[in-house]
Scaffold this motif. Sequence first.
Motif, PDB file in Angstrom:
ATOM      1  N   ALA A  21       1.157  -1.595   0.377  1.00 43.41           N
ATOM      2  CA  ALA A  21       0.260  -0.322   0.067  1.00 43.41           C
ATOM      3  C   ALA A  21       1.197   1.578   0.015  1.00 43.41           C
ATOM      4  CB  ALA A  21      -1.121  -0.313   0.597  1.00 43.41           C
ATOM      5  N   GLU A  22       2.036   0.803   0.343  1.00 40.45           N
ATOM      6  CA  GLU A  22       3.056   1.826   0.768  1.00 40.45           C
ATOM      7  C   GLU A  22       3.838   2.843  -0.673  1.00 40.45           C
ATOM      8  OE1 GLU A  22       6.024   2.594   3.631  1.00 40.45           O
ATOM      9  OE2 GLU A  22       5.461   0.979   4.643  1.00 40.45           O
ATOM     10  N   LEU A  23       3.365   1.259  -1.118  1.00 38.31           N
ATOM     11  CA  LEU A  23       4.101   1.833  -2.666  1.00 38.31           C
ATOM     12  C   LEU A  23       2.554   2.195  -3.658  1.00 38.31           C
ATOM     13  CD1 LEU A  23       5.916   1.148  -5.015  1.00 38.31           C
ATOM     14  CD2 LEU A  23       5.363  -1.167  -5.136  1.00 38.31           C
ATOM     15  N   LEU A  24       1.952   1.669  -3.591  1.00 36.39           N
ATOM     16  CA  LEU A  24       0.398   1.866  -4.306  1.00 36.39           C
ATOM     17  C   LEU A  24       0.269   3.386  -3.879  1.00 36.39           C
ATOM     18  CD1 LEU A  24      -1.546  -0.825  -4.259  1.00 36.39           C
ATOM     19  CD2 LEU A  24      -0.072   0.105  -5.721  1.00 36.39           C
ATOM     20  N   THR A  25       0.614   4.142  -3.111  1.00 43.19           N
ATOM     21  CA  THR A  25       0.773   5.842  -2.555  1.00 43.19           C
ATOM     22  C   THR A  25       1.827   6.139  -3.487  1.00 43.19           C
ATOM     23  OG1 THR A  25      -0.253   5.102  -0.600  1.00 43.19           O
ATOM     24  CG2 THR A  25       0.295   7.117  -0.834  1.00 43.19           C
ATOM     25  N   LEU A  26       2.425   5.525  -3.356  1.00 46.16           N
ATOM     26  CA  LEU A  26       3.442   6.669  -3.931  1.00 46.16           C
ATOM     27  C   LEU A  26       3.408   6.527  -5.538  1.00 46.16           C
ATOM     28  CD1 LEU A  26       6.842   5.808  -2.093  1.00 46.16           C
ATOM     29  CD2 LEU A  26       5.798   7.771  -2.604  1.00 46.16           C
ATOM     30  N   LEU A  27       3.013   5.210  -6.138  1.00 47.82           N
ATOM     31  CA  LEU A  27       2.708   5.548  -7.922  1.00 47.82           C
ATOM     32  C   LEU A  27       1.688   6.321  -8.111  1.00 47.82           C
ATOM     33  CD1 LEU A  27       3.153   1.701  -8.508  1.00 47.82           C
ATOM     34  CD2 LEU A  27       4.954   3.624  -9.342  1.00 47.82           C
ATOM     35  N   ASN A  28       0.627   6.429  -7.389  1.00 47.48           N
ATOM     36  CA  ASN A  28      -0.947   7.158  -7.175  1.00 47.48           C
ATOM     37  C   ASN A  28       0.065   8.698  -7.593  1.00 47.48           C
ATOM     38  OD1 ASN A  28      -3.397   7.159  -7.588  1.00 47.48           O
ATOM     39  ND2 ASN A  28      -3.397   7.953  -5.250  1.00 47.48           N
ATOM     40  N   THR A  29       0.511   9.138  -6.215  1.00 45.25           N
ATOM     41  CA  THR A  29       1.440  10.683  -6.518  1.00 45.25           C
ATOM     42  C   THR A  29       1.641  11.198  -7.935  1.00 45.25           C
ATOM     43  OG1 THR A  29       1.076  10.721  -4.135  1.00 45.25           O
ATOM     44  CG2 THR A  29       2.311  12.077  -4.819  1.00 45.25           C
ATOM     45  N   ARG A 162       9.309 -19.744   5.114  1.00 45.56           N
ATOM     46  CA  ARG A 162      10.576 -19.443   5.641  1.00 45.56           C
ATOM     47  C   ARG A 162      11.312 -19.814   4.124  1.00 45.56           C
ATOM     48  NH1 ARG A 162       8.745 -22.239  10.340  1.00 45.56           N
ATOM     49  NH2 ARG A 162       8.400 -20.424  11.702  1.00 45.56           N
ATOM     50  N   ARG A 163      10.975 -21.027   2.764  1.00 44.92           N
ATOM     51  CA  ARG A 163      12.394 -21.401   2.609  1.00 44.92           C
ATOM     52  C   ARG A 163      12.825 -19.874   1.011  1.00 44.92           C
ATOM     53  NH1 ARG A 163       9.645 -25.732   0.779  1.00 44.92           N
ATOM     54  NH2 ARG A 163      10.432 -26.723   2.407  1.00 44.92           N
ATOM     55  N   PHE A 164      10.954 -19.508   1.422  1.00 43.68           N
ATOM     56  CA  PHE A 164      10.969 -18.381   0.154  1.00 43.68           C
ATOM     57  C   PHE A 164      12.209 -17.683  -0.304  1.00 43.68           C
ATOM     58  CE2 PHE A 164       9.671 -14.461  -2.407  1.00 43.68           C
ATOM     59  CZ  PHE A 164       9.971 -15.189  -3.404  1.00 43.68           C
ATOM     60  N   GLU A 165      11.423 -16.770   1.700  1.00 41.89           N
ATOM     61  CA  GLU A 165      12.525 -15.435   2.210  1.00 41.89           C
ATOM     62  C   GLU A 165      14.208 -15.572   2.494  1.00 41.89           C
ATOM     63  OE1 GLU A 165      10.082 -15.215   5.390  1.00 41.89           O
ATOM     64  OE2 GLU A 165       8.264 -13.610   4.161  1.00 41.89           O
ATOM     65  N   ALA A 166      14.359 -17.378   2.337  1.00 42.17           N
ATOM     66  CA  ALA A 166      16.094 -17.550   2.804  1.00 42.17           C
ATOM     67  C   ALA A 166      16.469 -17.344   1.177  1.00 42.17           C
ATOM     68  CB  ALA A 166      15.435 -18.597   2.385  1.00 42.17           C
ATOM     69  N   LYS A 167      15.297 -17.558   0.071  1.00 37.16           N
ATOM     70  CA  LYS A 167      16.003 -17.297  -1.192  1.00 37.16           C
ATOM     71  C   LYS A 167      16.024 -15.426  -1.167  1.00 37.16           C
ATOM     72  CE  LYS A 167      14.949 -21.657  -2.848  1.00 37.16           C
ATOM     73  NZ  LYS A 167      13.889 -22.563  -3.689  1.00 37.16           N
ATOM     74  N   HIS A 168      15.533 -14.927  -0.874  1.00 41.67           N
ATOM     75  CA  HIS A 168      15.015 -13.717  -1.136  1.00 41.67           C
ATOM     76  C   HIS A 168      15.869 -12.695   0.372  1.00 41.67           C
ATOM     77  CE1 HIS A 168      12.629 -15.993  -4.389  1.00 41.67           C
ATOM     78  NE2 HIS A 168      13.408 -15.318  -5.215  1.00 41.67           N
ATOM     79  N   ALA A 169      16.493 -12.551   0.712  1.00 42.57           N
ATOM     80  CA  ALA A 169      16.605 -11.917   1.587  1.00 42.57           C
ATOM     81  C   ALA A 169      16.680 -10.651   2.030  1.00 42.57           C
ATOM     82  CB  ALA A 169      18.251 -13.234   3.444  1.00 42.57           C
ATOM     83  N   ASP A 170      17.002 -10.396   0.944  1.00 41.27           N
ATOM     84  CA  ASP A 170      17.057  -9.052   0.104  1.00 41.27           C
ATOM     85  C   ASP A 170      15.578  -7.582  -0.155  1.00 41.27           C
ATOM     86  OD1 ASP A 170      19.816  -8.439   1.739  1.00 41.27           O
ATOM     87  OD2 ASP A 170      20.384  -8.946  -0.964  1.00 41.27           O
ATOM     88  N   ASN A 176      12.622  -1.274   1.040  1.00 41.85           N
ATOM     89  CA  ASN A 176      12.972  -0.113   1.867  1.00 41.85           C
ATOM     90  C   ASN A 176      13.717   1.063   1.363  1.00 41.85           C
ATOM     91  OD1 ASN A 176      10.827  -0.872   4.430  1.00 41.85           O
ATOM     92  ND2 ASN A 176      12.902  -1.422   4.920  1.00 41.85           N
ATOM     93  N   GLU A 177      14.923   0.668   0.679  1.00 43.59           N
ATOM     94  CA  GLU A 177      15.639   1.210  -0.208  1.00 43.59           C
ATOM     95  C   GLU A 177      14.676   2.412  -1.562  1.00 43.59           C
ATOM     96  OE1 GLU A 177      18.801  -0.519  -1.337  1.00 43.59           O
ATOM     97  OE2 GLU A 177      20.110  -0.560   0.907  1.00 43.59           O
ATOM     98  N   GLY A 178      14.024   1.823  -2.225  1.00 48.07           N
ATOM     99  CA  GLY A 178      12.877   1.386  -3.177  1.00 48.07           C
ATOM    100  C   GLY A 178      12.358   2.881  -2.937  1.00 48.07           C
ATOM    101  N   LEU A 179      11.794   2.886  -1.948  1.00 50.83           N
ATOM    102  CA  LEU A 179      10.641   3.709  -1.387  1.00 50.83           C
ATOM    103  C   LEU A 179      11.530   4.691  -1.181  1.00 50.83           C
ATOM    104  CD1 LEU A 179       8.038   1.531   1.201  1.00 50.83           C
ATOM    105  CD2 LEU A 179       7.596   2.007  -1.381  1.00 50.83           C
ATOM    106  N   ALA A 180      12.417   4.648  -0.353  1.00 44.76           N
ATOM    107  CA  ALA A 180      12.975   5.960   0.148  1.00 44.76           C
ATOM    108  C   ALA A 180      13.746   7.442  -1.462  1.00 44.76           C
ATOM    109  CB  ALA A 180      14.270   5.617   0.925  1.00 44.76           C
ATOM    110  N   GLN A 181      13.850   6.038  -2.150  1.00 47.20           N
ATOM    111  CA  GLN A 181      14.791   7.372  -3.952  1.00 47.20           C
ATOM    112  C   GLN A 181      13.316   7.547  -4.493  1.00 47.20           C
ATOM    113  OE1 GLN A 181      16.168   3.767  -6.312  1.00 47.20           O
ATOM    114  NE2 GLN A 181      17.491   3.573  -4.457  1.00 47.20           N
TER     115      GLN A 181
END
Length: 199
Positions: A21-29, A162-170, A176-181
Amino acid sequence: QLREVTMHAIEILMGEHKRIAELLTLLNTGAERIVANRPPPRAFFEVGVQLARQYADQAHHFKEEYVLFGLLAQKHHGELDGHIERHRNQHEQCRDLLNATSSALSAYEANKEEAIKIVHRNITEYVRTLRSHIRSENEVFFPLAQTTLSQADQDQLMEEYRRFEAKHADSEKNLNEGLAQMRSMLEADRSNIRTAITP
């Protein structure tokens, strides 16, 4: 005890909905800035599309389409097939909208009027579609999961997560970095306007 376990797995998805929802708010703006004749730079939408693909689609929608929806379908013996198919189709629609946006960004940067309209139309539709989709899941699928999935089902959900998140730990860090940008690019636009009108 069962409800606590159930809530934990579903709360992961609901927490991700809040981040999306945070991303959608920025895209909408950004789309609103186009209408106000203050279009954000190409990089704003490039970052937004990348986050939508990596976090909303690849990370979050994977957990729904290939894990949660599958379990619910088994539990309800086909009764939910229509609802699940509609939600999967919405996921696919969102992917098409992101692809159309991405394809138009070079011409958007060159200030081509048709490309600007394409970016605005597709981003606006993406935000509308995904907000409606999230609302439906929060109000229909997640309450259903809370009442029908057993502890063993929940353990299976959590293991897949957990299995998925272990492969996509970042994924959270990248989000967070993208939203800040994106926020920084919008703020830079506001600063430029204040500078322009300062006597």
